[in-house]
Enzyme design. Structure first.
Site, short mmCIF file in Angstrom:
data_model
loop_
_atom_site.label_atom_id
_atom_site.label_comp_id
_atom_site.label_asym_id
_atom_site.label_seq_id
_atom_site.Cartn_x
_atom_site.Cartn_y
_atom_site.Cartn_z
N PHE A 149 0.80 -1.22 0.00
CA PHE A 149 0.00 0.00 0.00
C PHE A 149 0.83 1.27 0.00
O PHE A 149 0.36 2.32 -0.41
CB PHE A 149 -0.93 0.01 1.23
N LYS A 173 -1.28 -7.81 -8.66
CA LYS A 173 -2.21 -7.79 -7.55
C LYS A 173 -1.76 -6.68 -6.61
O LYS A 173 -0.91 -6.86 -5.75
CB LYS A 173 -2.22 -9.14 -6.82
N GLU A 176 -5.17 -3.76 -1.82
CA GLU A 176 -6.59 -3.41 -1.87
C GLU A 176 -6.91 -2.14 -1.08
O GLU A 176 -8.03 -1.63 -1.14
CB GLU A 176 -7.43 -4.58 -1.38
N SER A 226 5.96 -6.80 3.99
CA SER A 226 6.57 -7.08 5.29
C SER A 226 7.37 -8.38 5.24
O SER A 226 7.14 -9.25 4.39
CB SER A 226 5.49 -7.17 6.37
N CYS A 281 9.82 1.27 3.44
CA CYS A 281 10.79 0.27 3.91
C CYS A 281 12.20 0.83 3.96
O CYS A 281 13.08 0.21 4.54
CB CYS A 281 10.75 -0.96 3.02
N GLU A 382 9.53 -3.67 13.20
CA GLU A 382 9.35 -2.66 12.16
C GLU A 382 8.03 -1.94 12.44
O GLU A 382 6.95 -2.52 12.28
CB GLU A 382 9.32 -3.30 10.77
#
Length: 497
Positions: A149, A173, A176, A226, A281, A382
């Site tokens: 995202f 993909k 969402e 992640s 990240c 994280e």
């Protein structure tokens, strides 16, 4: 309410599963859109469209592919503002950050435009009598990308332009949580002349992801997200015989040596820790202050952090926007709330922050934790939010040992005026990307992006030369032809013998 549909076979495809997910404006907390969630059958339809398209695209000329990519690059450039507005509306990041995301994605499209250079093979002649050996690279077939995202345009652009330039077809993909940018990328690709089915977008949750990972017609999977999910993607896709590059999470450190320019280091720490609300990240989430630099460095970071303007992403005055969801905001806040009990000094507490007129938005302020123990949750995990931990080290060696003990190895940086110290650091630190007086060392498009240890699963980094190698496979051809003097094909020329 707006509905975001799939993009399959060169056209919009309404969701058939009956399942939809909410898309929220993070600045208001309001659900503004619903996104179709694909069933396994809809994933199958996208893969089938990509497989059908590969029959033509995989054997298309390099000139045809680059012609489409040059046109696509021009359309992306012309639509930067529209893409950035979609990112801000669904992710929440400020407009300048959204525009920067589009610009970094364009770098990889430009790399893909030069694919003719990257796909040149090798030839050795006369390796034996009348024997030549050639090495070539060919596309894999249908490949898939699963993207996060936090960069809804940039990370997809890190994947599919290079994949299709190499002759593959692609099923994306996207997250969402902010799906609209991905659909616009697909629409612009079609406008640029990309044949139907070469690039497809399916939205969904774990059911859609699992179908891509197990689908027999998907040859490779790219992932960014992640570490726990990256580990799962790598294990599952590999078990189904697929090539995988899965980029995971990070806890990026910035080592500040006693000779560093503390103003420059403080500026870098604030921008790298709190930019994009820390939802990246490559964010610096841990500063390691060496020697007696800690107190002064923390004071300068605090002074700058207190001046950062937080507000809606579409407000030109805003320097940081909200977090993606209320649940994520609450999770980030929990690390700050528990920090003091675990031995950290809370210098700035951003929890409880709100914006007048937007009280239901997913707001959190900037938090700064000092003297954080290495066993504190705020350091071990994280956080993926605007929380900066400062740790202390007595010497350079202690600082490097602390960084190398981390299970992650995505990016790191050193701030110093000493070239010798910087050289030692770049050789001794265990991370895939290193900055010297550069806090976020994301490589340019023609070098590859990727970390070490639990920040990467698989052998290939993303984009650059590694990206080309990931989306192709090598073939070596050994050839021996008879000499015409041995009595080859009669071409009808007069004989001079």
């Amino acid at each position: 309410m707006k509905t975001v549909s799939h993009w399959i076979g060169g056209r919009s495809a309404e969701g058939a599963s009956g399942a939809y997910g909410p898309v929220t404006d993070p600045a208001t907390g309001e659900v503004t859109t619903r996104v179709a969630l694909a069933s396994p059958a809809e994933v199958d339809a996208a893969v089938a469209a990509a497989k059908d398209a590969f029959a033509g695209w995989g054997t298309s000329s390099l000139a045809q592919r680059t012609g489409v990519l040059f046109a696509y690059r021009a359309l992306l450039d012309a639509n930067r503002e529209q893409i950035a507005r979609l990112i801000t509306a669904e992710h929440g990041k400020v407009h300048a950050d959204a525009l920067g995301e589009v610009a970094r994605g364009l770098e990889i499209v430009e790399l893909a435009c030069g694919i003719t250079e990257k796909l040149k093979g090798e030839l050795s002649t006369q390796v034996s009598n009348r024997v030549d050996v050639a090495a070539i690279r060919q596309p894999l077939g249908v490949v898939a990308g699963i993207t996060p995202f936090n960069f809804p345009a940039m990370v997809p652009l890190w994947m599919f332009p290079l994949a299709i330039a190499c002759g593959n077809t692609f099923v994306l993909k996207p997250s969402e949580k902010d799906p609209s940018a991905a659909v616009l990328l697909a629409e612009l690709a079609a406008e640029a002349g990309l044949p139907d089915g070469v690039f497809n977008v399916v939205h969904g949750d774990k059911a859609a992801v699992d179908r891509l990972l197990e689908h027999p017609d998907v040859a490779a999977v790219s992932f960014v997200g992640s570490t726990p999910v990256a580990r799962y993607i790598h294990a599952t896709a590999s078990a189904h015989g697929k090539r995988v590059q899965a980029l995971g999470g990070a806890k990026n450190h910035m080592l500040v040596l006693p000779d560093a320019d503390l103003d420059a280091a403080a500026d870098a720490a604030v921008s790298a820790a709190y930019g994009s609300a820390g939802e990246r990240c490559m964010a610096v989430s841990a500063v390691v202050a060496v020697g007696d630099t800690g107190d002064e460095l923390v004071a300068r970071i605090r002074d700058r952090a207190e001046k950062v303007k937080i507000g809606p992403g579409d407000d030109p005055a805003s320097e940081m926007g909200p977090l993606i969801t209320a649940a994520h905001r609450d999770k980030v806040a929990s690390y700050v709330a528990g920090a003091a009990a675990q031995g950290a000094e809370v210098v700035l507490d951003g929890t409880g922050f709100t914006v007048e007129g937007h009280e239901n938005g997913h707001w959190i302020g900037l938090s700064l934790l000092d003297k954080v123990p290495v066993d504190a949750d705020a350091y071990r995990d994280e956080i993926f939010g605007p929380v900066l931990c400062v740790l202390r080290a007595g010497t350079y060696e202690e600082g490097v040992a602390l960084i190398n003990a981390s299970p992650w190895g995505n990016g790191t940086a050193v701030f110093t005026r000493d070239g010798g110290a910087a050289r030692r650091f770049q050789l001794e630190v265990q991370a895939g990307m290193v900055g010297v007086n550069v806090p976020i060392p994301v490589p340019v498009g023609y070098h590859s992006f990727g970390g070490w240890k639990d920040s990467l699963f698989g052998d290939h980094h993303i984009y650059g030369n590694d990206g080309v190698h990931f989306y192709t496979r090598g073939k070596v051809v050994t050839t021996r032809w008879p000499d015409p003097e041995d009595g080859g094909v009669d071409l009808g020329f007069p004989s001079h013998r």
